[in-house]
Design a protein around this motif. Sequence first.
Motif, PDB file in Angstrom:
ATOM      1  N   GLN A  41      39.016  40.660  35.423  1.00 25.92           N
ATOM      2  CA  GLN A  41      40.401  41.093  35.594  1.00 25.92           C
ATOM      3  C   GLN A  41      40.355  41.983  37.060  1.00 25.92           C
ATOM      4  O   GLN A  41      41.192  41.721  37.938  1.00 25.92           O
ATOM      5  CB  GLN A  41      40.796  42.262  34.802  1.00 25.92           C
ATOM      6  CG  GLN A  41      41.212  41.854  33.337  1.00 25.92           C
ATOM      7  CD  GLN A  41      41.531  42.907  32.527  1.00 25.92           C
ATOM      8  OE1 GLN A  41      42.417  43.776  32.952  1.00 25.92           O
ATOM      9  NE2 GLN A  41      41.014  42.914  31.209  1.00 25.92           N
ATOM     10  N   LEU A  42      39.159  42.561  37.438  1.00 25.95           N
ATOM     11  CA  LEU A  42      39.000  43.249  38.573  1.00 25.95           C
ATOM     12  C   LEU A  42      38.992  42.285  39.787  1.00 25.95           C
ATOM     13  O   LEU A  42      39.492  42.260  40.829  1.00 25.95           O
ATOM     14  CB  LEU A  42      37.748  44.270  38.661  1.00 25.95           C
ATOM     15  CG  LEU A  42      37.718  44.988  39.784  1.00 25.95           C
ATOM     16  CD1 LEU A  42      38.591  45.947  40.159  1.00 25.95           C
ATOM     17  CD2 LEU A  42      36.186  45.742  39.533  1.00 25.95           C
ATOM     18  N   ILE A  43      38.279  41.262  39.598  1.00 28.60           N
ATOM     19  CA  ILE A  43      37.988  40.101  40.557  1.00 28.60           C
ATOM     20  C   ILE A  43      39.521  39.535  40.835  1.00 28.60           C
ATOM     21  O   ILE A  43      39.721  39.290  41.794  1.00 28.60           O
ATOM     22  CB  ILE A  43      37.128  39.060  40.194  1.00 28.60           C
ATOM     23  CG1 ILE A  43      35.583  39.711  40.187  1.00 28.60           C
ATOM     24  CG2 ILE A  43      37.177  37.784  40.958  1.00 28.60           C
ATOM     25  CD1 ILE A  43      34.539  38.667  39.405  1.00 28.60           C
ATOM     26  N   PHE A  44      40.272  39.073  39.781  1.00 36.12           N
ATOM     27  CA  PHE A  44      41.453  38.391  40.040  1.00 36.12           C
ATOM     28  C   PHE A  44      42.369  39.091  40.416  1.00 36.12           C
ATOM     29  O   PHE A  44      42.929  38.908  41.533  1.00 36.12           O
ATOM     30  CB  PHE A  44      42.050  37.930  38.605  1.00 36.12           C
ATOM     31  CG  PHE A  44      43.445  37.493  38.651  1.00 36.12           C
ATOM     32  CD1 PHE A  44      43.716  36.213  38.885  1.00 36.12           C
ATOM     33  CD2 PHE A  44      44.438  38.406  38.201  1.00 36.12           C
ATOM     34  CE1 PHE A  44      44.775  35.505  38.867  1.00 36.12           C
ATOM     35  CE2 PHE A  44      45.677  38.016  38.247  1.00 36.12           C
ATOM     36  CZ  PHE A  44      45.927  36.352  38.580  1.00 36.12           C
ATOM     37  N   TRP A  45      42.615  40.530  40.103  1.00 38.82           N
ATOM     38  CA  TRP A  45      43.690  41.362  41.126  1.00 38.82           C
ATOM     39  C   TRP A  45      43.248  41.889  42.449  1.00 38.82           C
ATOM     40  O   TRP A  45      44.167  41.806  43.252  1.00 38.82           O
ATOM     41  CB  TRP A  45      43.816  42.709  40.154  1.00 38.82           C
ATOM     42  CG  TRP A  45      44.736  42.345  38.839  1.00 38.82           C
ATOM     43  CD1 TRP A  45      44.031  42.320  37.588  1.00 38.82           C
ATOM     44  CD2 TRP A  45      45.983  41.650  38.774  1.00 38.82           C
ATOM     45  NE1 TRP A  45      45.123  41.936  36.755  1.00 38.82           N
ATOM     46  CE2 TRP A  45      46.255  41.660  37.344  1.00 38.82           C
ATOM     47  CE3 TRP A  45      47.053  41.395  39.529  1.00 38.82           C
ATOM     48  CZ2 TRP A  45      47.526  41.168  36.891  1.00 38.82           C
ATOM     49  CZ3 TRP A  45      48.102  40.889  38.979  1.00 38.82           C
ATOM     50  CH2 TRP A  45      48.442  40.719  37.595  1.00 38.82           C
ATOM     51  N   SER A  46      42.020  41.911  42.656  1.00 41.50           N
ATOM     52  CA  SER A  46      41.671  42.164  44.080  1.00 41.50           C
ATOM     53  C   SER A  46      41.646  41.215  44.985  1.00 41.50           C
ATOM     54  O   SER A  46      42.180  41.091  46.020  1.00 41.50           O
ATOM     55  CB  SER A  46      39.859  42.597  44.010  1.00 41.50           C
ATOM     56  OG  SER A  46      39.767  43.641  43.052  1.00 41.50           O
ATOM     57  N   ILE A  47      41.332  39.872  44.667  1.00 39.87           N
ATOM     58  CA  ILE A  47      41.599  38.560  45.171  1.00 39.87           C
ATOM     59  C   ILE A  47      43.244  38.467  45.511  1.00 39.87           C
ATOM     60  O   ILE A  47      43.712  38.071  46.436  1.00 39.87           O
ATOM     61  CB  ILE A  47      41.086  37.388  44.538  1.00 39.87           C
ATOM     62  CG1 ILE A  47      39.540  37.501  44.719  1.00 39.87           C
ATOM     63  CG2 ILE A  47      41.528  36.159  45.102  1.00 39.87           C
ATOM     64  CD1 ILE A  47      38.933  36.318  44.163  1.00 39.87           C
TER      65      ILE A  47
END
Length: 248
Positions: A41-47
């Motif tokens: 989730q952190l990777i997805f939303w940051s990207i």
Amino acid sequence: MFSLIAPLFQRLYDETGLNFIVFYDRYEYDRFVSGIAISLQLIFWSILLSLIIGVLGAWVQTSRSRLLRGVVNGYIQLFRNTPPLIQLLFFYFGLGAFTPQVDMGGYYEPLISSFSWAILSLGIFGGAFNVEIFRSGIEAVPKSTAEAAESLCFSRWQTYAYVTLPLAFRISLPALTNNLVSLAKTTSLAYVISVPEMTYTLNQVWSDNINVPEMMLVLFLFYVIIVSLIAAGLHWLEKRLALPGYGQ
């Protein structure tokens, strides 16, 4: 899934001493799966946030207003030239000290969680690079292409959204892939503000079970797999969106 792999790793531990406890202990397994979910989730939303900032920032850089261009350039210089770890600490401990807290019935919780601060910080950090990447892509689009769109009575925003940006995105994809892959790896820094992602979770596991080498191997392989999948997906997208003969 757990019931299938648990006996194998339990036997591995009993026979060799290799303690991959996250694969045979239910409590540690649940904690491990939760860490994976939060990391993804952190990777997805940051990207996603970095891409939105990149698109909007690149558009502002084409503005006729020197003030708006100056603000974006200042943002780029500020966040591109400071370490992402320092930015995480600044957002969480610096700005976080001035954000309201919510009464949860006897104790207070910050209105913005550490997970949200991590997304904001990492997204803004990655966005600073994406603005420049998209700007270079926009500059590579022939001016005659934009002029043709304007001759069809497209507004400035319509020209950017429907003509310039799609072409600039294709041109920018190789550089964009490098930045997004780098940003995906940088999300591991979120452990310093207690976001329970993979690094933080496995740190707790090896602290409780004294199995640092095994958990470091799991952590290493996790990021190798996830980042490889992101890179492969972006390379596929680059080939899928290629325009034969364009730019040659």
